[in-house]
Design a protein around this motif. Structure first.
Motif, short mmCIF file in Angstrom:
data_model
loop_
_atom_site.label_atom_id
_atom_site.label_comp_id
_atom_site.label_asym_id
_atom_site.label_seq_id
_atom_site.Cartn_x
_atom_site.Cartn_y
_atom_site.Cartn_z
N GLN A 32 79.77 54.75 33.41
CA GLN A 32 79.36 54.75 35.42
C GLN A 32 78.61 55.87 35.53
OE1 GLN A 32 83.61 54.28 36.94
NE2 GLN A 32 82.15 52.27 37.39
N VAL A 33 78.60 57.65 34.91
CA VAL A 33 77.92 57.91 34.70
C VAL A 33 76.31 58.45 33.75
CG1 VAL A 33 78.24 60.80 34.58
CG2 VAL A 33 80.27 59.39 35.38
N SER A 34 75.35 59.11 34.80
CA SER A 34 74.23 59.07 33.70
C SER A 34 74.28 60.24 34.40
CB SER A 34 72.82 57.96 33.92
OG SER A 34 72.74 58.13 35.29
N VAL A 35 72.61 60.85 33.50
CA VAL A 35 72.58 62.39 33.43
C VAL A 35 70.79 62.51 33.02
CG1 VAL A 35 72.64 64.60 32.91
CG2 VAL A 35 74.88 63.58 33.05
N THR A 36 70.22 63.47 33.38
CA THR A 36 68.61 63.52 32.77
C THR A 36 68.67 64.65 33.27
OG1 THR A 36 68.33 61.66 33.34
CG2 THR A 36 66.40 62.38 32.75
N TRP A 37 67.80 65.52 31.94
CA TRP A 37 67.36 67.12 32.16
C TRP A 37 66.17 67.31 31.75
CZ3 TRP A 37 69.85 71.68 33.48
CH2 TRP A 37 71.14 71.58 33.07
N GLU A 38 65.59 67.47 33.08
CA GLU A 38 63.72 67.17 32.36
C GLU A 38 63.37 68.77 32.41
OE1 GLU A 38 61.81 64.14 34.31
OE2 GLU A 38 63.55 64.49 35.22
N LYS A 39 61.90 69.24 32.34
CA LYS A 39 61.16 70.55 32.10
C LYS A 39 60.01 70.46 33.19
CE LYS A 39 60.61 74.81 29.01
NZ LYS A 39 58.42 75.20 28.96
N LYS A 40 60.15 71.68 33.46
CA LYS A 40 58.56 71.37 34.38
C LYS A 40 57.03 71.52 33.13
CE LYS A 40 56.15 72.81 38.37
NZ LYS A 40 56.23 73.68 39.34
N GLY A 41 56.30 70.52 33.38
CA GLY A 41 55.42 70.26 32.63
C GLY A 41 55.56 70.18 31.16
N TYR A 47 66.62 65.84 27.60
CA TYR A 47 68.34 65.36 26.88
C TYR A 47 68.20 64.62 28.44
CZ TYR A 47 72.72 64.55 24.43
OH TYR A 47 73.90 64.30 24.36
N LYS A 48 69.43 63.41 27.98
CA LYS A 48 69.91 62.40 28.43
C LYS A 48 70.75 61.83 28.12
CE LYS A 48 67.59 57.61 30.87
NZ LYS A 48 67.05 56.92 30.67
N TYR A 49 71.37 61.33 28.66
CA TYR A 49 72.70 60.61 28.60
C TYR A 49 73.29 59.17 29.65
CZ TYR A 49 77.98 60.87 27.55
OH TYR A 49 79.03 60.13 27.49
N LYS A 50 73.29 58.48 28.92
CA LYS A 50 73.15 57.11 29.39
C LYS A 50 74.17 56.57 28.85
CE LYS A 50 70.42 53.32 32.48
NZ LYS A 50 69.10 53.22 32.11
N ASN A 51 74.79 55.15 29.23
CA ASN A 51 75.71 54.01 29.19
C ASN A 51 76.97 55.20 28.21
OD1 ASN A 51 74.70 52.31 30.90
ND2 ASN A 51 73.45 52.51 29.65
N GLY A 52 77.21 55.82 28.35
CA GLY A 52 78.59 56.94 27.46
C GLY A 52 78.12 56.93 26.30
N ALA A 53 76.47 57.41 26.21
CA ALA A 53 76.22 58.22 24.90
C ALA A 53 74.67 58.61 25.09
CB ALA A 53 76.20 56.97 23.84
N VAL A 65 67.50 68.28 18.57
CA VAL A 65 69.20 69.24 17.02
C VAL A 65 69.49 70.36 17.94
CG1 VAL A 65 69.98 69.73 15.30
CG2 VAL A 65 67.80 68.40 15.08
N ARG A 66 69.08 70.44 19.19
CA ARG A 66 68.92 72.12 20.25
C ARG A 66 69.64 71.93 20.97
NH1 ARG A 66 64.87 74.34 21.65
NH2 ARG A 66 66.14 76.37 22.19
N THR A 67 70.70 70.70 21.54
CA THR A 67 70.57 70.36 23.38
C THR A 67 71.70 69.99 22.70
OG1 THR A 67 69.18 68.47 23.19
CG2 THR A 67 68.90 71.13 24.56
N GLN A 68 72.71 69.64 23.70
CA GLN A 68 74.16 68.77 23.96
C GLN A 68 74.49 68.43 24.86
OE1 GLN A 68 76.66 70.65 20.54
NE2 GLN A 68 77.69 69.70 22.45
N LEU A 69 74.86 67.68 25.51
CA LEU A 69 76.32 67.40 26.66
C LEU A 69 77.60 67.42 26.49
CD1 LEU A 69 73.95 67.49 27.87
CD2 LEU A 69 75.25 66.04 29.53
N PHE A 70 78.42 67.25 27.10
CA PHE A 70 80.16 67.28 26.21
C PHE A 70 80.30 66.10 26.70
CE2 PHE A 70 78.58 71.87 26.58
CZ PHE A 70 79.27 72.19 25.57
N PRO A 71 80.73 65.35 26.21
CA PRO A 71 81.21 63.66 26.43
C PRO A 71 82.36 63.91 27.77
CG PRO A 71 80.21 63.65 24.04
CD PRO A 71 80.51 64.59 24.90
N ALA A 79 77.47 67.69 34.40
CA ALA A 79 77.09 67.69 33.17
C ALA A 79 76.21 68.65 32.53
CB ALA A 79 75.23 67.13 33.87
N SER A 80 76.58 69.94 32.32
CA SER A 80 76.35 71.09 31.14
C SER A 80 75.48 71.16 30.13
CB SER A 80 77.41 72.29 31.31
OG SER A 80 78.31 72.58 32.62
N LEU A 81 74.52 72.13 30.16
CA LEU A 81 73.58 71.50 28.94
C LEU A 81 74.17 72.35 28.13
CD1 LEU A 81 70.89 69.68 27.88
CD2 LEU A 81 70.03 71.54 28.72
#
Length: 237
Positions: A32-41, A47-53, A65-71, A79-81
């Motif tokens: 039930q939780v979705s997370v999106t990280w975007e960078k301007k430009g 990073y995107k997290y949706k449907n438990g993965a 390979v440089r980013t992750q969230l903690f399920p 939603a710390s990145l």
């Protein structure tokens, strides 16, 4: 709520961009939780997290390979990145968006990058020396004595192929007394490191803490071991 939207990432080290959603419901699940990280430009996502993965089909190659969230934390609204091995190209404005079945929010975070390290101290032949191996932008150095008076030091800068400065600064014996405590301040426009060094022998213990420049000239303080910014996302009702 946001306590720091201007973190400073140390080049070559990991940085945690913290993002939280506070909800009144304890029923949220990973699906039930979705997370999106975007960078301007930036083309694509950080990073995107949706449907438990993770959902990384649109992730920009800069962040692979440089980013992750903690399920385990996402289910609680965290939603710390984690951004590994910070590069100068990572600098810029990020948007963290998080939503669940009953709440959502977003925050803009401007990541700045620098290189900084705590100094090490040595005392030999009446000379107190401080060496800080990694600083960028080029810093200024100030020494002060036990009574707070400014002392005249000798500072040398060496720049490596990556543009990062190694800083060696010394106080001559005329300014130094055994058993006294001296303050060493090294700073640029982003980071200030303040060290207290007490001469007890050839090995000089030093206690260092950092402050980072923030909006409206405010300072967000942290000890050396604390490299984590704290950001929050408000709860939408």
């Amino acid at each position: 709520m946001s306590t720091n939207t201007l973190p400073v990432g140390n080049l070559g080290e990991d940085e945690l961009l913290s993002c939280y959603l506070y909800t009144q419901s304890a029923q949220a699940t990973l699906q039930q939780v979705s997370v999106t990280w975007e960078k301007k430009g930036l083309t694509g996502l950080v990073y995107k997290y949706k449907n438990g993965a993770p959902d990384l089909g649109d992730q920009n190659s800069q962040f692979k390979v440089r980013t992750q969230l903690f399920p385990d934390a996402v289910v609680t609204g965290n939603a710390s990145l984690l951004l590994r091995t910070v590069r100068s190209s990572d600098e810029g404005e990020y948007t963290c968006s998080i939503s669940s079945s009953d709440a959502g929010g977003k925050v803009n975070i401007h990541l700045r990058t620098a290189a900084f390290s705590a100094p090490t101290f040595k005392f030999s032949n009446g000379i107190l020396a401080a060496e800080a191996s990694r600083w960028l932008p080029k810093p200024n150095v100030t020494w002060s004595g036990p009574d707070g008076n400014i002392l005249q030091g000798n500072t040398n800068f060496t720049q490596n192929s990556a543009g990062i400065f190694s800083v060696v600064s010394t106080l001559q014996s005329v300014n130094v007394s055994v058993s006294d405590t001296y303050t060493y301040r090294i700073e640029n426009n982003l980071v200030t490191a303040i060290s207290k060094a007490t001469i007890t022998g050839s090995a000089v213990p030093g206690n260092t803490y950092f402050t980072y420049s923030a909006a409206s000239s405010l300072l967000a303080s942290t000890y050396l071991s604390m490299m984590t910014s704290v950001l929050c996302i408000y709860h939408l009702t």
